[in-house]
Enzyme design. Structure first.
Site, PDB file in Angstrom:
ATOM      1  N   GLY A  14       0.844  -1.190   0.000  1.00 40.01           N
ATOM      2  CA  GLY A  14       0.000   0.000   0.000  1.00 40.01           C
ATOM      3  C   GLY A  14       0.877   1.238   0.000  1.00 40.01           C
ATOM      4  N   THR A  37      -3.303  -7.102  -4.714  1.00 38.66           N
ATOM      5  CA  THR A  37      -3.591  -6.829  -6.122  1.00 38.66           C
ATOM      6  C   THR A  37      -2.294  -6.922  -6.930  1.00 38.66           C
ATOM      7  OG1 THR A  37      -5.322  -5.327  -5.392  1.00 38.66           O
ATOM      8  CG2 THR A  37      -4.609  -5.122  -7.686  1.00 38.66           C
ATOM      9  N   TRP A  85       2.718 -15.464   4.623  1.00 37.34           N
ATOM     10  CA  TRP A  85       3.901 -14.829   4.041  1.00 37.34           C
ATOM     11  C   TRP A  85       4.996 -14.653   5.098  1.00 37.34           C
ATOM     12  CZ3 TRP A  85       4.204 -14.576  -1.023  1.00 37.34           C
ATOM     13  CH2 TRP A  85       3.019 -14.510  -1.770  1.00 37.34           C
ATOM     14  N   ASN A 101       1.231   1.316  12.456  1.00 35.08           N
ATOM     15  CA  ASN A 101       0.970   2.201  13.586  1.00 35.08           C
ATOM     16  C   ASN A 101       0.709   1.397  14.850  1.00 35.08           C
ATOM     17  OD1 ASN A 101       1.379   4.769  12.649  1.00 35.08           O
ATOM     18  ND2 ASN A 101      -0.703   4.989  11.838  1.00 35.08           N
ATOM     19  N   LYS A 181       4.340   8.629  19.071  1.00 39.16           N
ATOM     20  CA  LYS A 181       3.584   8.611  17.807  1.00 39.16           C
ATOM     21  C   LYS A 181       2.120   8.261  18.071  1.00 39.16           C
ATOM     22  CE  LYS A 181       3.587   8.074  13.118  1.00 39.16           C
ATOM     23  NZ  LYS A 181       2.676   7.080  12.572  1.00 39.16           N
ATOM     24  N   ASN A 185      -1.823   9.818  16.914  1.00 43.91           N
ATOM     25  CA  ASN A 185      -2.840   8.997  16.232  1.00 43.91           C
ATOM     26  C   ASN A 185      -4.075   8.792  17.095  1.00 43.91           C
ATOM     27  OD1 ASN A 185      -1.369   8.521  13.898  1.00 43.91           O
ATOM     28  ND2 ASN A 185      -0.239   6.853  14.834  1.00 43.91           N
ATOM     29  N   ARG A 260     -14.152   0.974   4.592  1.00 44.73           N
ATOM     30  CA  ARG A 260     -13.187  -0.089   4.915  1.00 44.73           C
ATOM     31  C   ARG A 260     -13.129  -0.300   6.432  1.00 44.73           C
ATOM     32  NH1 ARG A 260      -9.880   2.796   0.706  1.00 44.73           N
ATOM     33  NH2 ARG A 260      -9.162   4.129   2.394  1.00 44.73           N
ATOM     34  N   PRO A 261     -12.655  -1.475   6.884  1.00 46.04           N
ATOM     35  CA  PRO A 261     -12.476  -1.689   8.326  1.00 46.04           C
ATOM     36  C   PRO A 261     -11.511  -0.653   8.909  1.00 46.04           C
ATOM     37  CG  PRO A 261     -12.181  -3.744   7.124  1.00 46.04           C
ATOM     38  CD  PRO A 261     -12.277  -2.656   6.092  1.00 46.04           C
ATOM     39  N   GLU A 263      -8.637   0.802  11.781  1.00 41.33           N
ATOM     40  CA  GLU A 263      -7.428   0.260  12.436  1.00 41.33           C
ATOM     41  C   GLU A 263      -7.422   0.596  13.938  1.00 41.33           C
ATOM     42  OE1 GLU A 263      -3.705   1.843  10.935  1.00 41.33           O
ATOM     43  OE2 GLU A 263      -2.823  -0.158  10.803  1.00 41.33           O
TER      44      GLU A 263
HETATM   45  N1  LIG Z   1      -0.521   5.940   4.756  1.00 40.68           N
HETATM   46  C1  LIG Z   1       0.091   6.720   5.630  1.00 40.68           C
HETATM   47  O1  LIG Z   1       0.268   7.919   5.387  1.00 40.68           O
HETATM   48  C2  LIG Z   1       0.632   6.146   6.914  1.00 40.68           C
HETATM   49  C3  LIG Z   1       1.461   6.948   7.701  1.00 40.68           C
HETATM   50  C4  LIG Z   1       2.015   6.431   8.858  1.00 40.68           C
HETATM   51  C5  LIG Z   1       1.716   5.127   9.238  1.00 40.68           C
HETATM   52  N2  LIG Z   1       0.887   4.375   8.476  1.00 40.68           N
HETATM   53  C6  LIG Z   1       0.625   2.991   8.915  1.00 40.68           C
HETATM   54  O2  LIG Z   1       1.279   2.118   8.000  1.00 40.68           O
HETATM   55  C7  LIG Z   1       0.541   0.883   7.909  1.00 40.68           C
HETATM   56  C8  LIG Z   1       0.203   0.640   6.445  1.00 40.68           C
HETATM   57  O3  LIG Z   1      -0.706   1.673   6.045  1.00 40.68           O
HETATM   58  P1  LIG Z   1      -0.992   2.072   4.530  1.00 40.68           P
HETATM   59  O4  LIG Z   1      -1.647   3.387   4.571  1.00 40.68           O
HETATM   60  O5  LIG Z   1       0.221   1.871   3.697  1.00 40.68           O
HETATM   61  O6  LIG Z   1      -2.067   0.943   4.153  1.00 40.68           O
HETATM   62  P2  LIG Z   1      -2.796   0.707   2.748  1.00 40.68           P
HETATM   63  O7  LIG Z   1      -2.450   1.777   1.782  1.00 40.68           O
HETATM   64  O8  LIG Z   1      -4.214   0.404   3.072  1.00 40.68           O
HETATM   65  O9  LIG Z   1      -2.092  -0.602   2.210  1.00 40.68           O
HETATM   66  C9  LIG Z   1      -2.293  -1.876   2.730  1.00 40.68           C
HETATM   67  C10 LIG Z   1      -1.789  -2.853   1.667  1.00 40.68           C
HETATM   68  O10 LIG Z   1      -1.888  -4.157   2.219  1.00 40.68           O
HETATM   69  C11 LIG Z   1      -2.338  -5.004   1.190  1.00 40.68           C
HETATM   70  N3  LIG Z   1      -3.016  -6.166   1.771  1.00 40.68           N
HETATM   71  C12 LIG Z   1      -4.081  -6.178   2.608  1.00 40.68           C
HETATM   72  N4  LIG Z   1      -4.415  -7.439   2.896  1.00 40.68           N
HETATM   73  C13 LIG Z   1      -3.558  -8.233   2.216  1.00 40.68           C
HETATM   74  C14 LIG Z   1      -3.403  -9.632   2.081  1.00 40.68           C
HETATM   75  N5  LIG Z   1      -4.195 -10.499   2.724  1.00 40.68           N
HETATM   76  N6  LIG Z   1      -2.403 -10.090   1.295  1.00 40.68           N
HETATM   77  C15 LIG Z   1      -1.573  -9.242   0.637  1.00 40.68           C
HETATM   78  N7  LIG Z   1      -1.668  -7.907   0.712  1.00 40.68           N
HETATM   79  C16 LIG Z   1      -2.657  -7.409   1.490  1.00 40.68           C
HETATM   80  C17 LIG Z   1      -3.304  -4.176   0.372  1.00 40.68           C
HETATM   81  O11 LIG Z   1      -3.390  -4.822  -0.877  1.00 40.68           O
HETATM   82  P3  LIG Z   1      -4.295  -4.341  -2.112  1.00 40.68           P
HETATM   83  O12 LIG Z   1      -3.325  -3.565  -2.956  1.00 40.68           O
HETATM   84  O13 LIG Z   1      -4.750  -5.571  -2.775  1.00 40.68           O
HETATM   85  O14 LIG Z   1      -5.398  -3.480  -1.543  1.00 40.68           O
HETATM   86  C18 LIG Z   1      -2.581  -2.848   0.355  1.00 40.68           C
HETATM   87  O15 LIG Z   1      -1.675  -2.794  -0.725  1.00 40.68           O
HETATM   88  C19 LIG Z   1      -0.691   1.064   8.806  1.00 40.68           C
HETATM   89  O16 LIG Z   1      -0.458   0.533  10.079  1.00 40.68           O
HETATM   90  C20 LIG Z   1      -0.837   2.590   8.888  1.00 40.68           C
HETATM   91  O17 LIG Z   1      -1.487   3.010  10.067  1.00 40.68           O
HETATM   92  C21 LIG Z   1       0.337   4.840   7.312  1.00 40.68           C
END
Ligand SMILES: NC(=O)c1ccc[n+]([C@@H]2O[C@H](COP(=O)([O-])OP(=O)(O)OC[C@H]3O[C@@H](n4cnc5c(N)ncnc54)[C@H](OP(=O)(O)O)[C@@H]3O)[C@@H](O)[C@H]2O)c1
Length: 304
Positions: A14, A37, A85, A101, A181, A185, A260-261, A263
């Site tokens: 992601g 995906t 995995w 997080n 952090k 949040n 979506r669900p 966190e």
């Molecule tokens: N985004 C931010 O700005 C940010 C900042 C700081 C911290 N965080 C933290 O970083 C972590 C990741 O966040 P994110 O925003 O990067 O999440 P995200 O964009 O929702 O990405 C999650 C990824 O996981 C993949 N995924 C979910 N279930 C899966 C499965 N069963 N098998 C394989 N892949 C799977 C999804 O695949 P698909 O491509 O198929 O959907 C997606 O690519 C979280 O804990 C979040 O709180 C995020």
């Protein structure tokens, strides 16, 4: 330092998985995307410049058996779904970088990690993923993009991420890093999700006061858990958040809007579990958690 090219597995490609995978590719490490995906590239945009990072996608855990650097960046509640995995490359030589997080990075992967070493990380990169394989990054922190422990497994990632252009701080007190952090949040994510308003909702006097009381409860729990949190930090944190630019959003608000669900179990639920362990009453946090839990329709989370 020059690093030998080592394949890297990204579990959860992601926003954050792509940011970290792109940095490791720039540092010379081929990237394998594990499930999710199918994508052939990461299109990473930062400061108006887009870079295309070639990746290999696999659906077969056996194909990452030899990977010794693994980045876990699914949302916290998706961790169990990717256990296969994590198990596939569990080995004493594997370092598992948990870019999620919350404060329970190690506990969350403990059932699956085997002999791998866990590297918990505080992520200060901000990423939007409009669709699979595409991300826009911002780096709001003036200090570091990633904060990790100051130990041998974490240092295996530090040089590599830095060679790929990220700013990494190794901190001997990761407990404090994770709680610091979490404090931001803890109020921004649930309150924006509940009110369907952006972070400026904290400028409402009643909401600002509520957020400060929540952080005072959480700070007491954090101190009991060993984190260094100054007595005036709750108020200072809320004042800082009140000065965020108009329109600043949170992932929990985005997840709620997209259906979506949420966190929240890794955020409010984790504090409730720590409060329970330290026998600290957190009535406001408990109410906040119950509200978000009801919103999510997930009444099974929280302390056990
Ligand atoms: N985004 C931010 O700005 C940010 C900042 C700081 C911290 N965080 C933290 O970083 C972590 C990741 O966040 P994110 O925003 O990067 O999440 P995200 O964009 O929702 O990405 C999650 C990824 O996981 C993949 N995924 C979910 N279930 C899966 C499965 N069963 N098998 C394989 N892949 C799977 C999804 O695949 P698909 O491509 O198929 O959907 C997606 O690519 C979280 O804990 C979040 O709180 C995020």
């Amino acid at each position: 330092m020059t690093q030998t090219a080592e394949p890297v597995a990204i579990v959860g490609a992601g926003a954050i998985g792509m940011a970290l995978g792109a940095a490791l590719f720039r540092a010379g490490h081929p990237v394998t995307v594990c499930g999710g995906t199918p994508v052939q590239t990461f299109e990473v945009t930062e400061d108006g410049r887009t870079e295309s990072i070639p990746v290999t996608h696999t659906t077969e855990p056996a194909e990452i058996k030899e990977h010794r650097l693994v980045v876990l960046a699914v949302k916290a509640h998706q961790t169990e779904a990717v256990a296969g995995w994590i198990r596939a490359c569990a080995d004493p030589g594997t370092a598992l970088f948990v870019a999620q997080n919350g404060i329970e990075h190690r506990d969350r992967v403990e059932p699956y990690r085997g002999d791998s070493s866990v590297v918990p990380a505080g992520v200060y990169i901000n990423g939007d993923r409009p669709r699979p394989g595409v991300v826009t990054l911002r780096r709001p922190s003036v200090d570091a993009d990633l904060v990790i422990p100051d130990d041998a497994p974490a240092l295996r990632f530090k040089d590599r991420f830095e060679a790929g252009g990220l700013r990494v701080r190794a901190d001997p007190d990761f407990v404090t890093v994770a709680w610091q952090k979490l404090l931001t949040n803890l109020v921004t994510n649930p309150i924006t999700a509940l009110t369907l308003r952006r972070i400026e909702v904290l400028r409402e006097p009643g909401i600002g006061a509520f957020a400060t009381r929540l952080l005072e409860e959480a700070a007491e729990v954090g101190r009991a858990a060993g984190a260094v949190i100054a007595s005036d930090q709750p108020g200072r944190t809320v004042t800082w958040l009140q000065h965020f630019p108009d329109g600043a959003t949170t992932s929990m608000l985005q997840d709620r809007v997209a259906g979506r669900p949420l966190e929240h179990d890794a955020i409010t639920g984790a504090v409730l579990r720590a409060a329970y362990r330290h026998d600290i009453a957190v009535s406001q946090l408990r109410s906040l958690h119950a509200l978000v839990d009801a919103l999510d329709g997930n009444r099974a989370s929280g302390p056990t």
